[in-house]
Design a protein around this motif. Structure first.
Motif, mmCIF file in Angstrom:
data_model
loop_
_atom_site.group_PDB
_atom_site.id
_atom_site.type_symbol
_atom_site.label_atom_id
_atom_site.label_comp_id
_atom_site.label_asym_id
_atom_site.label_seq_id
_atom_site.Cartn_x
_atom_site.Cartn_y
_atom_site.Cartn_z
ATOM 1 N N GLU A 66 -49.937 -99.649 13.190
ATOM 2 C CA GLU A 66 -50.469 -98.450 13.832
ATOM 3 C C GLU A 66 -50.674 -97.327 12.814
ATOM 4 O O GLU A 66 -51.730 -96.682 12.788
ATOM 5 C CB GLU A 66 -49.543 -97.967 14.947
ATOM 6 C CG GLU A 66 -50.063 -96.734 15.645
ATOM 7 C CD GLU A 66 -49.128 -96.221 16.736
ATOM 8 O OE1 GLU A 66 -49.557 -95.299 17.434
ATOM 9 O OE2 GLU A 66 -48.003 -96.729 16.884
ATOM 10 N N GLU A 67 -49.680 -97.092 11.957
ATOM 11 C CA GLU A 67 -49.828 -96.063 10.926
ATOM 12 C C GLU A 67 -50.955 -96.433 9.965
ATOM 13 O O GLU A 67 -51.718 -95.564 9.531
ATOM 14 C CB GLU A 67 -48.520 -95.893 10.155
ATOM 15 C CG GLU A 67 -47.435 -95.228 10.969
ATOM 16 C CD GLU A 67 -46.061 -95.310 10.329
ATOM 17 O OE1 GLU A 67 -45.286 -94.353 10.506
ATOM 18 O OE2 GLU A 67 -45.743 -96.316 9.653
ATOM 19 N N SER A 69 -53.596 -98.012 10.716
ATOM 20 C CA SER A 69 -54.878 -97.755 11.379
ATOM 21 C C SER A 69 -55.292 -96.297 11.194
ATOM 22 O O SER A 69 -56.490 -96.007 11.068
ATOM 23 C CB SER A 69 -54.825 -98.135 12.858
ATOM 24 O OG SER A 69 -54.070 -97.207 13.596
#
Length: 143
Positions: A66-67, A69
């Motif tokens: 997620e980070e 992304s």
């Protein structure tokens, strides 16, 4: 808040530099910390550490998918308006920042150590003339 400000600083210079026509000039502007026109391994390592810190939103030393992304989104915004460069001369720069290049253990996340350990390999990708640093010559046409 610190991450928002650093991410903004990472992305905003393209707007101020969008008129520059020299290939790689935007990269040199952002990564040449002492302004001598040569981006050294030490400068790349320091700046990659800053980039990592920017996107490690929970400060745990790991960029989760997620980070990562968010990092991908910031790089895409940074290259907005220069799509030919993103796929062309800047392609090696982009390649050295993607998750698969930096995830050396293949677990889907990138630790700070993994990210920094790939700096010399990234330099080798970008340093087309083999000078041991990155200059605008590395982005020019092949001779």
């Amino acid at each position: 808040m610190k991450h928002f400000l650093l991410a903004t600083a990472f992305v905003l210079p393209v707007a101020a530099f969008a008129g520059e026509s020299a290939p790689g000039a935007h990269f040199i502007l952002n990564w040449d910390l002492n302004g001598d026109g040569h981006v050294t391994l030490a400068e790349l390592t320091e700046k990659r550490g800053d980039v990592f810190y920017t996107f490690d939103s929970d400060d745990n030393g790991i960029l989760t998918p997620e980070e990562y992304s968010y990092f991908d989104d910031a790089r895409a915004a940074d290259m907005e308006g220069q799509p030919a460069e993103a796929q062309g001369r800047m392609g090696k720069v982009q390649q050295g920042m993607i998750l698969s290049f930096n995830d050396t253990d293949g677990d889907g996340s990138v630790s700070r150590d993994e990210f920094l350990s790939r700096t010399a390999d990234w330099l080798a990708l970008v340093d087309r003339d083999g000078s041991g640093d990155v200059t605008e010559a590395d982005f020019g046409p092949r001779e």
